[in-house]
Motif scaffolding. Sequence first.
Motif, short mmCIF file in Angstrom:
data_model
loop_
_atom_site.label_atom_id
_atom_site.label_comp_id
_atom_site.label_asym_id
_atom_site.label_seq_id
_atom_site.Cartn_x
_atom_site.Cartn_y
_atom_site.Cartn_z
N TYR A 207 0.83 -1.20 0.00
CA TYR A 207 0.00 0.00 0.00
C TYR A 207 0.87 1.26 0.00
O TYR A 207 0.49 2.29 -0.58
CB TYR A 207 -0.94 0.00 1.20
N ALA A 208 2.00 1.21 0.66
CA ALA A 208 2.92 2.35 0.62
C ALA A 208 3.40 2.59 -0.80
O ALA A 208 3.47 3.74 -1.27
CB ALA A 208 4.12 2.10 1.56
N LEU A 209 3.70 1.52 -1.52
CA LEU A 209 4.11 1.64 -2.92
C LEU A 209 2.96 2.17 -3.78
O LEU A 209 3.17 2.98 -4.69
CB LEU A 209 4.57 0.28 -3.46
N ARG B 276 2.43 9.75 -10.05
CA ARG B 276 1.75 9.45 -11.30
C ARG B 276 2.44 8.35 -12.09
O ARG B 276 2.44 8.34 -13.33
CB ARG B 276 1.59 10.72 -12.14
N LEU B 277 3.04 7.42 -11.38
CA LEU B 277 3.64 6.23 -11.96
C LEU B 277 3.12 5.03 -11.16
O LEU B 277 3.83 4.45 -10.35
CB LEU B 277 5.17 6.29 -11.89
N PRO B 278 1.86 4.66 -11.37
CA PRO B 278 1.23 3.63 -10.53
C PRO B 278 1.95 2.29 -10.58
O PRO B 278 2.33 1.81 -11.64
CB PRO B 278 -0.19 3.53 -11.10
N VAL B 279 2.14 1.72 -9.39
CA VAL B 279 2.83 0.45 -9.25
C VAL B 279 1.86 -0.68 -8.95
O VAL B 279 1.99 -1.79 -9.46
CB VAL B 279 3.89 0.54 -8.13
N THR B 280 0.86 -0.39 -8.11
CA THR B 280 -0.13 -1.38 -7.74
C THR B 280 -1.38 -0.68 -7.23
O THR B 280 -1.40 0.54 -7.08
CB THR B 280 0.44 -2.34 -6.66
N SER B 281 -2.42 -1.45 -6.98
CA SER B 281 -3.65 -0.92 -6.42
C SER B 281 -4.39 -2.08 -5.76
O SER B 281 -3.88 -3.21 -5.72
CB SER B 281 -4.51 -0.25 -7.50
N SER B 282 -5.59 -1.84 -5.26
CA SER B 282 -6.35 -2.90 -4.62
C SER B 282 -7.84 -2.70 -4.85
O SER B 282 -8.40 -1.65 -4.50
CB SER B 282 -6.06 -2.93 -3.11
N LEU C 255 -3.89 -2.93 -13.29
CA LEU C 255 -3.76 -2.72 -14.73
C LEU C 255 -4.74 -1.67 -15.24
O LEU C 255 -4.41 -0.88 -16.13
CB LEU C 255 -3.97 -4.04 -15.49
N LEU C 256 -5.93 -1.65 -14.65
CA LEU C 256 -6.90 -0.62 -15.04
C LEU C 256 -6.40 0.77 -14.64
O LEU C 256 -6.51 1.73 -15.41
CB LEU C 256 -8.25 -0.90 -14.38
N LEU C 257 -5.86 0.88 -13.43
CA LEU C 257 -5.30 2.17 -12.98
C LEU C 257 -4.19 2.63 -13.92
O LEU C 257 -4.12 3.82 -14.27
CB LEU C 257 -4.78 2.04 -11.56
N MET C 258 -3.33 1.73 -14.33
CA MET C 258 -2.24 2.09 -15.23
C MET C 258 -2.77 2.59 -16.57
O MET C 258 -2.18 3.47 -17.20
CB MET C 258 -1.31 0.89 -15.41
N LYS C 259 -3.88 2.02 -17.01
CA LYS C 259 -4.53 2.50 -18.24
C LYS C 259 -5.12 3.90 -18.06
O LYS C 259 -5.06 4.75 -18.94
CB LYS C 259 -5.67 1.56 -18.63
N MET C 260 -5.70 4.13 -16.88
CA MET C 260 -6.44 5.36 -16.64
C MET C 260 -5.56 6.54 -16.26
O MET C 260 -5.98 7.69 -16.38
CB MET C 260 -7.49 5.14 -15.54
N SER D 288 1.40 -12.77 -11.69
CA SER D 288 1.45 -13.25 -13.07
C SER D 288 1.32 -12.14 -14.10
O SER D 288 1.43 -12.41 -15.30
CB SER D 288 0.32 -14.28 -13.29
N LYS D 289 1.08 -10.91 -13.65
CA LYS D 289 0.80 -9.81 -14.59
C LYS D 289 2.05 -9.05 -15.01
O LYS D 289 1.96 -8.00 -15.63
CB LYS D 289 -0.20 -8.85 -13.95
N PHE D 290 3.24 -9.56 -14.66
CA PHE D 290 4.48 -8.84 -14.92
C PHE D 290 4.59 -8.35 -16.36
O PHE D 290 4.90 -7.18 -16.61
CB PHE D 290 5.68 -9.74 -14.58
N PHE D 291 4.32 -9.21 -17.32
CA PHE D 291 4.52 -8.85 -18.73
C PHE D 291 3.46 -7.87 -19.24
O PHE D 291 3.61 -7.33 -20.33
CB PHE D 291 4.53 -10.11 -19.59
N HIS D 292 2.42 -7.64 -18.46
CA HIS D 292 1.38 -6.69 -18.85
C HIS D 292 1.56 -5.32 -18.20
O HIS D 292 0.78 -4.41 -18.47
CB HIS D 292 0.00 -7.26 -18.49
N HIS D 293 2.58 -5.19 -17.36
CA HIS D 293 2.83 -3.94 -16.67
C HIS D 293 3.61 -2.96 -17.55
O HIS D 293 4.34 -3.38 -18.45
CB HIS D 293 3.60 -4.18 -15.37
N PRO D 294 3.49 -1.66 -17.29
CA PRO D 294 4.29 -0.68 -18.03
C PRO D 294 5.77 -0.80 -17.67
O PRO D 294 6.13 -1.46 -16.69
CB PRO D 294 3.71 0.67 -17.58
#
Length: 363
Positions: free
Chosen positions: A179-181, A189-195, A225-230, A267-273
Amino acid sequence: MLVPIFAFGTAFYLLFILLVCAALWKQKVPRDGDSKGISVIIAARNEEINLPRLLKSLSALVYPQNLYEIIIINDHSTDASMRILAEYNGKHNIRLIDFQDSLPGLTGKKAAIMNGINAARYDILAFTDADCVVPPSWLSRINSSMDNETDYLLGFSIMKRNPGAGSMRLRNFERGVYYALAAAGLYWRLPVTSSACNMVYRKSLFDQAGGFNGIGHLASGDDDLLLMKMMKYIRKACFDPSPEMQVVSIEGTDLAKRHQTNIRRASKFFHHPWWVKALSVFIFLYFLLFYLLVIRSLLGGFTFLAAYSLISKTIAEICLILLHFSKIRHIKLSVLYPLQLLLFPAQFLFYAVRGTLGGYRWK
C-alpha cells in the motif's frame, strides 16, 4: 565483486525509498463538504460464507439515502449466494444483478463488474469485495475525499483470518508495504499497484480510458492494470489512509487459496508498463544480492562496506514503515519488521518467479 555491486544497488534502493517516503509525507487528501451521489459496485461469486457479514456492514452505512446505491452482481454462483442476496434486494439501497451470461472480450470478474458499471446511476464508483466489511463512515469519507478534481481514490484494508481475529500478522505487514508503494505511485503518477477491495474512480474516467479494453482477457488486473490505463486521463489521484475509510478483508484460513491469489497477482508482470517492470527487476536482483551477502557474511566474509550497506538499508526501511504505518494508524505492525527483514524478500523472490511462470486457479 558481490559487496561493491550490493553497495551500488543500495544507493539506488535508498533513493527509491526516499521517493516513497516523500510521497507519503507530502500527499494531502482533499476535503470537500458537498454531498455527492455514489454507486457502490460489488461482484460476488460463491460467497455464501462472507455475504452475511458484508451485507450487515452495508446496511449500517451512514450517508444520505437518496445519494447512494449498492449494486451487487451475483457472478455465476453455484452456492447459496443468490438466495442470501435476494433477501436484501431492494433493502438498504441494495440492487441485485443476477449475472449468468458472458460478455465478449471480458474474462472472470471483469464481466460482472462491467454489468455493475453499466447499471450505475452515479459518476463516482466505489468498489469493495464480497469478503470485506466496510465501516459505517465509508461513503462519508469517500464523499469528502473525492473533490471535484479527484478522479481516483484508494483506501487501506486490513486482513483478518476471521472477524474476531487480531491484525498483528505478517500478512498485514506485507500488505502495508504494498500500500505504501501504491500511495507513492499515485503521488508520482507512476502507478505500481492498487487494490480492488477499497478503490474509487469516476465512471467518466473509466469510459474515457476505454474501460477494460486491452486487459479484459486477463483474469486479474481490474485494479492495478486498469489504474495504469487510466492514469494519463486522471487529474488527481490520492491514497486516503484514514481509519474512517479502511475496510476489513476476511481472508479465511485456506492457505492454498492464498497461494493461488499470490501467484495470480504476480502473473501480470509482462502486462505492466516499463517502470513497473524495471522496478520489479531491480528489487528482485537487489533482494537476491541481499541474501547472497548475508550468507557470505555469516561465512566470515563481512566487510565495512557490507556492514554500511546493510545498516543503511535497514534504517531506510524502518523509516519507511514507521512513516506509513503511523499514517494508516497501524503502527504496532512495525514490530514485525525484524521477522520480515528476511521473510519479505524471500516471499517476493518466490512469487516473482512463480507468477512469471503462470498457471494458477481462480474460483
